[in-house]
Design a protein around this motif. Structure first.
Motif, PDB file in Angstrom:
ATOM      1  N   VAL A   1       0.848  -1.198   0.000  1.00 25.47           N
ATOM      2  CA  VAL A   1       0.000   0.000   0.000  1.00 25.47           C
ATOM      3  C   VAL A   1       0.882   1.246   0.000  1.00 25.47           C
ATOM      4  CG1 VAL A   1      -1.654   1.342   1.371  1.00 25.47           C
ATOM      5  CG2 VAL A   1      -1.986  -1.111   1.077  1.00 25.47           C
ATOM      6  N   GLU A   2       1.920   1.225   0.807  1.00 24.77           N
ATOM      7  CA  GLU A   2       2.826   2.373   0.881  1.00 24.77           C
ATOM      8  C   GLU A   2       3.514   2.627  -0.463  1.00 24.77           C
ATOM      9  OE1 GLU A   2       6.740   3.735   3.427  1.00 24.77           O
ATOM     10  OE2 GLU A   2       5.333   2.311   4.313  1.00 24.77           O
ATOM     11  N   ARG A   3       3.950   1.555  -1.114  1.00 25.04           N
ATOM     12  CA  ARG A   3       4.594   1.703  -2.433  1.00 25.04           C
ATOM     13  C   ARG A   3       3.621   2.250  -3.469  1.00 25.04           C
ATOM     14  NH1 ARG A   3       7.113  -3.957  -3.358  1.00 25.04           N
ATOM     15  NH2 ARG A   3       6.399  -4.380  -1.269  1.00 25.04           N
ATOM     16  N   ALA A   4       2.405   1.755  -3.448  1.00 26.73           N
ATOM     17  CA  ALA A   4       1.403   2.234  -4.409  1.00 26.73           C
ATOM     18  C   ALA A   4       1.088   3.708  -4.166  1.00 26.73           C
ATOM     19  CB  ALA A   4       0.130   1.393  -4.296  1.00 26.73           C
TER      20      ALA A   4
ATOM     21  N   LYS B   1       3.013   5.945  -2.780  1.00 23.62           N
ATOM     22  CA  LYS B   1       4.189   6.736  -3.173  1.00 23.62           C
ATOM     23  C   LYS B   1       4.270   6.881  -4.692  1.00 23.62           C
ATOM     24  CE  LYS B   1       9.179   6.927  -2.489  1.00 23.62           C
ATOM     25  NZ  LYS B   1      10.331   6.297  -1.858  1.00 23.62           N
ATOM     26  N   LEU B   2       3.988   5.803  -5.411  1.00 26.09           N
ATOM     27  CA  LEU B   2       4.030   5.835  -6.865  1.00 26.09           C
ATOM     28  C   LEU B   2       3.016   6.832  -7.430  1.00 26.09           C
ATOM     29  CD1 LEU B   2       5.098   4.616  -9.550  1.00 26.09           C
ATOM     30  CD2 LEU B   2       3.213   2.981  -9.392  1.00 26.09           C
TER      31      LEU B   2
ATOM     32  N   THR C   1       1.870  12.052  -9.946  1.00 26.31           N
ATOM     33  CA  THR C   1       0.964  13.199 -10.017  1.00 26.31           C
ATOM     34  C   THR C   1       1.568  14.457  -9.410  1.00 26.31           C
ATOM     35  OG1 THR C   1      -0.106  12.670  -7.911  1.00 26.31           O
ATOM     36  CG2 THR C   1      -1.086  11.719  -9.915  1.00 26.31           C
ATOM     37  N   GLY C   2       2.837  14.379  -9.027  1.00 26.05           N
ATOM     38  CA  GLY C   2       3.473  15.535  -8.414  1.00 26.05           C
ATOM     39  C   GLY C   2       2.822  15.923  -7.090  1.00 26.05           C
ATOM     40  N   ASN C   3       2.361  14.944  -6.346  1.00 25.03           N
ATOM     41  CA  ASN C   3       1.689  15.142  -5.050  1.00 25.03           C
ATOM     42  C   ASN C   3       0.418  15.983  -5.156  1.00 25.03           C
ATOM     43  OD1 ASN C   3       3.469  13.621  -3.421  1.00 25.03           O
ATOM     44  ND2 ASN C   3       4.925  15.297  -3.485  1.00 25.03           N
ATOM     45  N   LYS C   4      -0.123  16.091  -6.341  1.00 25.48           N
ATOM     46  CA  LYS C   4      -1.337  16.891  -6.552  1.00 25.48           C
ATOM     47  C   LYS C   4      -2.531  16.321  -5.779  1.00 25.48           C
ATOM     48  CE  LYS C   4      -4.173  18.805 -10.265  1.00 25.48           C
ATOM     49  NZ  LYS C   4      -4.341  18.889 -11.719  1.00 25.48           N
TER      50      LYS C   4
ATOM     51  N   GLN D   1      -5.959  12.800  -1.116  1.00 28.03           N
ATOM     52  CA  GLN D   1      -6.809  11.690  -1.562  1.00 28.03           C
ATOM     53  C   GLN D   1      -6.074  10.358  -1.465  1.00 28.03           C
ATOM     54  OE1 GLN D   1      -6.488  14.621  -3.074  1.00 28.03           O
ATOM     55  NE2 GLN D   1      -8.456  15.350  -3.814  1.00 28.03           N
ATOM     56  N   THR D   2      -4.780  10.339  -1.822  1.00 29.05           N
ATOM     57  CA  THR D   2      -4.042   9.074  -1.742  1.00 29.05           C
ATOM     58  C   THR D   2      -3.857   8.665  -0.285  1.00 29.05           C
ATOM     59  OG1 THR D   2      -1.891  10.187  -1.906  1.00 29.05           O
ATOM     60  CG2 THR D   2      -2.857   9.345  -3.950  1.00 29.05           C
ATOM     61  N   ASP D   3      -3.698   9.633   0.615  1.00 29.72           N
ATOM     62  CA  ASP D   3      -3.608   9.310   2.042  1.00 29.72           C
ATOM     63  C   ASP D   3      -4.892   8.657   2.526  1.00 29.72           C
ATOM     64  OD1 ASP D   3      -1.045  10.372   2.208  1.00 29.72           O
ATOM     65  OD2 ASP D   3      -1.682  12.248   3.167  1.00 29.72           O
TER      66      ASP D   3
END
Length: 63
Positions: A26-29, A31-32, A37-40, A44-46
């Motif tokens: 989950v952490e790797r996904a 981060k990817l 997305t440039g942390n945009k 939401q990913t969190d």
């Protein structure tokens, strides 16, 4: 249930049996996606990663 549903259930059961390994995945996904997305969509990913961890009883120890 369809093949995709069966596959999802098997993945969830496997994650419940190996939460440490699932947490790493989950952490790797997360981060990817953040990198691509440039942390945009970081918030939401969190949220998505936390929901995934809750679904199998995993969780980061650093929280």
């Amino acid at each position: 249930m369809g093949k995709l549903g069966d596959l999802a259930n098997k993945a969830k059961e496997m994650a419940k049996g190996h939460p440490d390994q699932a947490d790493k995945g989950v952490e790797r996904a997360e981060k990817l996606v953040d990198e691509r997305t440039g942390n945009k969509y970081d918030a939401q990913t969190d949220k998505a990663a936390d929901a995934a961890r809750r679904s199998y009883g995993g969780g980061r120890q650093d929280q």
